[in-house]
Write a protein that holds these residues in place. Structure first.
Motif, PDB file in Angstrom:
ATOM      1  N   ARG A 148       0.828  -1.200   0.000  1.00  0.00           N
ATOM      2  CA  ARG A 148       0.000   0.000   0.000  1.00  0.00           C
ATOM      3  C   ARG A 148       0.873   1.264   0.000  1.00  0.00           C
ATOM      4  O   ARG A 148       0.528   2.276  -0.611  1.00  0.00           O
ATOM      5  CB  ARG A 148      -0.930   0.003   1.209  1.00  0.00           C
ATOM      6  N   LEU A 149       2.003   1.194   0.708  1.00  0.00           N
ATOM      7  CA  LEU A 149       2.914   2.336   0.744  1.00  0.00           C
ATOM      8  C   LEU A 149       3.458   2.634  -0.641  1.00  0.00           C
ATOM      9  O   LEU A 149       3.562   3.797  -1.057  1.00  0.00           O
ATOM     10  CB  LEU A 149       4.068   2.057   1.709  1.00  0.00           C
ATOM     11  N   LEU A 150       3.787   1.574  -1.394  1.00  0.00           N
ATOM     12  CA  LEU A 150       4.311   1.764  -2.752  1.00  0.00           C
ATOM     13  C   LEU A 150       3.277   2.461  -3.640  1.00  0.00           C
ATOM     14  O   LEU A 150       3.594   3.426  -4.340  1.00  0.00           O
ATOM     15  CB  LEU A 150       4.708   0.401  -3.325  1.00  0.00           C
ATOM     16  N   PHE A 151       2.019   1.994  -3.580  1.00  0.00           N
ATOM     17  CA  PHE A 151       0.994   2.579  -4.457  1.00  0.00           C
ATOM     18  C   PHE A 151       0.601   3.982  -4.006  1.00  0.00           C
ATOM     19  O   PHE A 151       0.272   4.834  -4.834  1.00  0.00           O
ATOM     20  CB  PHE A 151      -0.225   1.657  -4.529  1.00  0.00           C
ATOM     21  N   ALA A 152       0.634   4.246  -2.710  1.00  0.00           N
ATOM     22  CA  ALA A 152       0.368   5.607  -2.232  1.00  0.00           C
ATOM     23  C   ALA A 152       1.462   6.553  -2.733  1.00  0.00           C
ATOM     24  O   ALA A 152       1.179   7.691  -3.166  1.00  0.00           O
ATOM     25  CB  ALA A 152       0.310   5.623  -0.706  1.00  0.00           C
ATOM     26  N   SER A 153       2.696   6.085  -2.707  1.00  0.00           N
ATOM     27  CA  SER A 153       3.814   6.896  -3.214  1.00  0.00           C
ATOM     28  C   SER A 153       3.670   7.120  -4.718  1.00  0.00           C
ATOM     29  O   SER A 153       3.936   8.219  -5.228  1.00  0.00           O
ATOM     30  CB  SER A 153       5.146   6.206  -2.912  1.00  0.00           C
ATOM     31  N   TRP A 154       3.247   6.065  -5.445  1.00  0.00           N
ATOM     32  CA  TRP A 154       3.072   6.203  -6.895  1.00  0.00           C
ATOM     33  C   TRP A 154       1.950   7.184  -7.231  1.00  0.00           C
ATOM     34  O   TRP A 154       2.045   7.931  -8.195  1.00  0.00           O
ATOM     35  CB  TRP A 154       2.792   4.828  -7.514  1.00  0.00           C
ATOM     36  N   PHE A 155       0.896   7.172  -6.401  1.00  0.00           N
ATOM     37  CA  PHE A 155      -0.208   8.114  -6.632  1.00  0.00           C
ATOM     38  C   PHE A 155       0.304   9.555  -6.577  1.00  0.00           C
ATOM     39  O   PHE A 155       0.017  10.371  -7.455  1.00  0.00           O
ATOM     40  CB  PHE A 155      -1.307   7.902  -5.591  1.00  0.00           C
ATOM     41  N   PHE A 159       1.031  11.785 -10.109  1.00  0.00           N
ATOM     42  CA  PHE A 159       0.281  13.020 -10.339  1.00  0.00           C
ATOM     43  C   PHE A 159       1.217  14.215 -10.457  1.00  0.00           C
ATOM     44  O   PHE A 159       1.033  15.091 -11.318  1.00  0.00           O
ATOM     45  CB  PHE A 159      -0.721  13.257  -9.214  1.00  0.00           C
ATOM     46  N   ALA A 160       2.242  14.241  -9.598  1.00  0.00           N
ATOM     47  CA  ALA A 160       3.203  15.357  -9.656  1.00  0.00           C
ATOM     48  C   ALA A 160       3.901  15.397 -11.018  1.00  0.00           C
ATOM     49  O   ALA A 160       4.089  16.481 -11.602  1.00  0.00           O
ATOM     50  CB  ALA A 160       4.227  15.219  -8.528  1.00  0.00           C
ATOM     51  N   LEU A 161       4.277  14.236 -11.544  1.00  0.00           N
ATOM     52  CA  LEU A 161       4.954  14.178 -12.848  1.00  0.00           C
ATOM     53  C   LEU A 161       4.028  14.620 -13.980  1.00  0.00           C
ATOM     54  O   LEU A 161       4.432  15.365 -14.875  1.00  0.00           O
ATOM     55  CB  LEU A 161       5.461  12.762 -13.103  1.00  0.00           C
ATOM     56  N   ILE A 162       2.766  14.157 -13.935  1.00  0.00           N
ATOM     57  CA  ILE A 162       1.813  14.552 -14.979  1.00  0.00           C
ATOM     58  C   ILE A 162       1.604  16.062 -14.965  1.00  0.00           C
ATOM     59  O   ILE A 162       1.645  16.732 -16.007  1.00  0.00           O
ATOM     60  CB  ILE A 162       0.454  13.831 -14.792  1.00  0.00           C
ATOM     61  N   PHE A 163       1.380  16.602 -13.779  1.00  0.00           N
ATOM     62  CA  PHE A 163       1.099  18.038 -13.702  1.00  0.00           C
ATOM     63  C   PHE A 163       2.325  18.865 -14.089  1.00  0.00           C
ATOM     64  O   PHE A 163       2.199  19.894 -14.770  1.00  0.00           O
ATOM     65  CB  PHE A 163       0.625  18.416 -12.296  1.00  0.00           C
ATOM     66  N   LEU A 164       3.503  18.420 -13.666  1.00  0.00           N
ATOM     67  CA  LEU A 164       4.727  19.119 -14.060  1.00  0.00           C
ATOM     68  C   LEU A 164       4.890  19.078 -15.582  1.00  0.00           C
ATOM     69  O   LEU A 164       5.258  20.083 -16.215  1.00  0.00           O
ATOM     70  CB  LEU A 164       5.936  18.473 -13.388  1.00  0.00           C
ATOM     71  N   MET A 165       4.583  17.920 -16.186  1.00  0.00           N
ATOM     72  CA  MET A 165       4.665  17.793 -17.641  1.00  0.00           C
ATOM     73  C   MET A 165       3.689  18.740 -18.316  1.00  0.00           C
ATOM     74  O   MET A 165       3.990  19.336 -19.365  1.00  0.00           O
ATOM     75  CB  MET A 165       4.374  16.342 -18.047  1.00  0.00           C
ATOM     76  N   ARG A 166       2.509  18.909 -17.729  1.00  0.00           N
ATOM     77  CA  ARG A 166       1.518  19.827 -18.289  1.00  0.00           C
ATOM     78  C   ARG A 166       1.993  21.283 -18.218  1.00  0.00           C
ATOM     79  O   ARG A 166       1.752  22.062 -19.146  1.00  0.00           O
ATOM     80  CB  ARG A 166       0.184  19.688 -17.540  1.00  0.00           C
ATOM     81  N   LEU A 167       2.647  21.649 -17.137  1.00  0.00           N
ATOM     82  CA  LEU A 167       3.176  23.010 -17.018  1.00  0.00           C
ATOM     83  C   LEU A 167       4.253  23.268 -18.072  1.00  0.00           C
ATOM     84  O   LEU A 167       4.284  24.335 -18.703  1.00  0.00           O
ATOM     85  CB  LEU A 167       3.737  23.236 -15.610  1.00  0.00           C
ATOM     86  N   ILE A 168       5.141  22.290 -18.251  1.00  0.00           N
ATOM     87  CA  ILE A 168       6.194  22.421 -19.270  1.00  0.00           C
ATOM     88  C   ILE A 168       5.577  22.499 -20.661  1.00  0.00           C
ATOM     89  O   ILE A 168       5.979  23.313 -21.499  1.00  0.00           O
ATOM     90  CB  ILE A 168       7.180  21.237 -19.168  1.00  0.00           C
ATOM     91  N   THR A 169       4.573  21.645 -20.909  1.00  0.00           N
ATOM     92  CA  THR A 169       3.915  21.624 -22.226  1.00  0.00           C
ATOM     93  C   THR A 169       3.248  22.950 -22.530  1.00  0.00           C
ATOM     94  O   THR A 169       3.348  23.469 -23.652  1.00  0.00           O
ATOM     95  CB  THR A 169       2.879  20.480 -22.286  1.00  0.00           C
ATOM     96  N   ALA A 170       2.550  23.519 -21.542  1.00  0.00           N
ATOM     97  CA  ALA A 170       1.875  24.803 -21.752  1.00  0.00           C
ATOM     98  C   ALA A 170       2.881  25.891 -22.118  1.00  0.00           C
ATOM     99  O   ALA A 170       2.628  26.725 -23.010  1.00  0.00           O
ATOM    100  CB  ALA A 170       1.106  25.196 -20.497  1.00  0.00           C
TER     101      ALA A 170
END
Length: 512
Positions: A148-155, A159-170
């Motif tokens: 559960r700790l692994l999947f909580a960390s992945w969550f 999300f942080a990676l996706i949102f950071l990628m969106r900021l760079i893309t914009a």
């Protein structure tokens, strides 16, 4: 991202000044200086929004999948516990996340320009992915096997990676839009009040990727003003064909009502030969069509008439196909090509290779390689005179390599370098004629063959339409088969044509 480019907008006085300067210059019906100036600004290819969003999907999938694997290695070690099960779970969840983001329109250009405004939607789709994981694990009774700790960390990390990628893309999208590197270039066909209403509607749409390059209309200035909504009328519909071959235009928008059926059909008959999307403005029409018939610029509806063939990811797949099979062809036929080169040298004086100018994609001139099959002093680079049976210009070796099509083998290098495709309409020499008429004078819409890159072999060739084109009917039939190929293209169709080519070349009846 509204397209109000000062370079494309001129005052009525500026337009008249250019018209006065161009009067009497150049051939009748040619582009004006103003049109050439505008076309020159758009001579460079742009990045397709479809390609950009497609690459972003791949990058985000890779980020999610690799971040999951990295966390697994950190918490569990290198594939010590349920290694392939974790990898399968990360891959499936990453793919599901991309699908959910796509369904939620998070890959629309307008959404990519505003990542902060779409923060909640992105979080909801990523949360939905984990909800689906939890439900699957619950019903399969395997949830206790996973950390559960692994999947909580992945969550959190995912999300942080996706949102950071969106900021760079914009940030990148804004820069590309400002530099004109990512846009869809459109020309308005038809002027007057209808064109003005259309332009105003398009410019009101936030974050659209359309750059209007100008207006073309057959009507004179008394019926169609020289400047509409700040954009110049650059010429007539016939001149638009030349303009679109100089400028890298993506879309033609016809601003005529559907009720003007005869006029619309007359325009489409001229314009369909261009390798562009053709849309009919539907924002002022009262007729309602099925939703799948429309495309949109923001909320402005357009009726889809023609699509550019083999576009975006299809073009990537076709280019990959060409590279792979061209390399295979060069390797397999290298002994034949070497033996042919030696035979040509021993048989007659002159170079081994013959270079010929032919019509390529978008009617541009390309240089095609062949093994030389004629005596050097009797060669005909323009192909104004068709090669006939027992032609005295052809050498002894030339007769054999022309009958067997070995003279075409160097075109594997054309395909590898991108001048030709392996499969497509065969390119004809620029001055090729039938009964003293150029091929485009024989067949109405002949240049529609050039909406795609020409090929080393094609659907017409394997159906027997190769060799001497000594009648108008042969030109028409070859064109008909080429247009069928363009409208029905697929990678499987290309593979079928490629595999059938050696078999069909055994029929040498029309090859001299």
């Amino acid at each position: 991202m509204n397209r109000r480019d000062p370079a494309s907008r001129f005052s009525a006085d500026a337009v008249r000044k250019f018209e006065d300067q161009s009067a009497g210059n150049g051939p009748s019906g040619g582009l004006s200086d103003l049109a050439r100036q505008v076309a020159a600004q758009y001579g460079r290819d742009t990045m397709s929004p479809v390609m950009v969003t497609g690459v972003l999907r791949l990058i985000e999938f890779a980020l999610l999948f690799l971040s999951g694997l990295a966390l697994y290695v950190y918490f569990e070690g290198f594939f010590h516990n349920l290694g392939w099960q974790y990898a399968l779970t990360f891959g499936s969840a990453s793919l599901l996340a991309i699908v959910l983001l796509d369904i939620a329109d998070c890959y629309q250009i307008s959404a990519l320009f505003r990542p902060v405004a779409n923060f909640g939607r992105i979080l909801a789709m990523w949360s939905g992915t984990f909800a689906a994981l939890a439900l699957t694990a619950f019903f399969m009774k395997i949830s206790e096997n996973y950390s559960r700790l692994l999947f909580a960390s992945w969550f959190l990390l995912g999300f942080a990676l996706i949102f950071l990628m969106r900021l760079i893309t914009a940030r990148l999208l804004r820069r590309w839009a400002r530099d004109g590197r990512m846009e869809r270039r459109a020309v308005i066909v038809g002027g007057g009040k209808a064109a003005e209403t259309l332009i105003r509607s398009v410019e009101k749409q936030p974050y659209n990727d359309i750059r209007i390059c100008g207006i073309f209309d057959d009507r004179d200035d008394s019926r169609s003003p020289p400047v509409v909504a700040g954009y110049p009328k650059l010429g007539t519909i016939s001149e638009l064909i030349e303009f679109a071959r100089i400028a890298r235009i993506d879309m033609l928008i016809v601003s005529l009502p559907i009720s003007a059926e005869a006029r619309v059909l007359q325009l489409l008959k001229k314009l369909w030969v261009l390798p562009v999307d053709i849309r009919l403005s539907a924002h002022s029409n009262h007729l309602q069509f099925r939703p799948r018939s429309y495309s949109y610029i923001g909320s402005v509806p357009l009726l889809d008439i023609f699509d550019k063939p083999i576009n975006d990811w299809d073009s990537v797949a076709k280019r990959a196909f060409d590279i792979v099979f061209s390399i295979i062809g060069i390797i397999v036929f290298s002994p034949v090509m070497l033996a042919t080169a030696i035979a040509i040298k021993l048989d007659s004086k002159g170079p081994v290779l013959f270079k010929q100018k032919r019509h390529g994609f978008n009617n541009e001139e390309v240089e095609v390689y062949k093994f030389r099959s004629m005596y050097t002093d009797k060669s005909d680079p323009s192909a104004k005179k068709t090669v006939t049976k027992n032609d005295p210009r052809v050498t002894r070796v030339g007769r054999f390599i022309r009958k067997t099509s070995i003279d075409e083998l160097p075109q594997f290098f054309n395909s590898l370098f991108g001048t030709l495709s392996l499969v497509g309409p065969r390119p004809h020499a620029i001055a090729a004629q039938s009964h003293n008429l150029l091929y485009n004078e024989v067949v109405d819409g002949y240049f529609a063959r050039h909406r795609v890159k020409p090929g080393v072999t094609g659907w017409a060739q394997i159906n027997g339409w190769r060799g001497e084109m000594d009648t108008n009917e042969k030109i028409r039939m070859r064109t008909e088969y080429d247009l069928y190929y363009i409208e029905n293209w697929s990678l499987l169709f290309d593979l079928k044509i490629l595999l059938l080519t050696p078999v069909r070349l055994l029929n040498t009846e029309n090859a001299y």
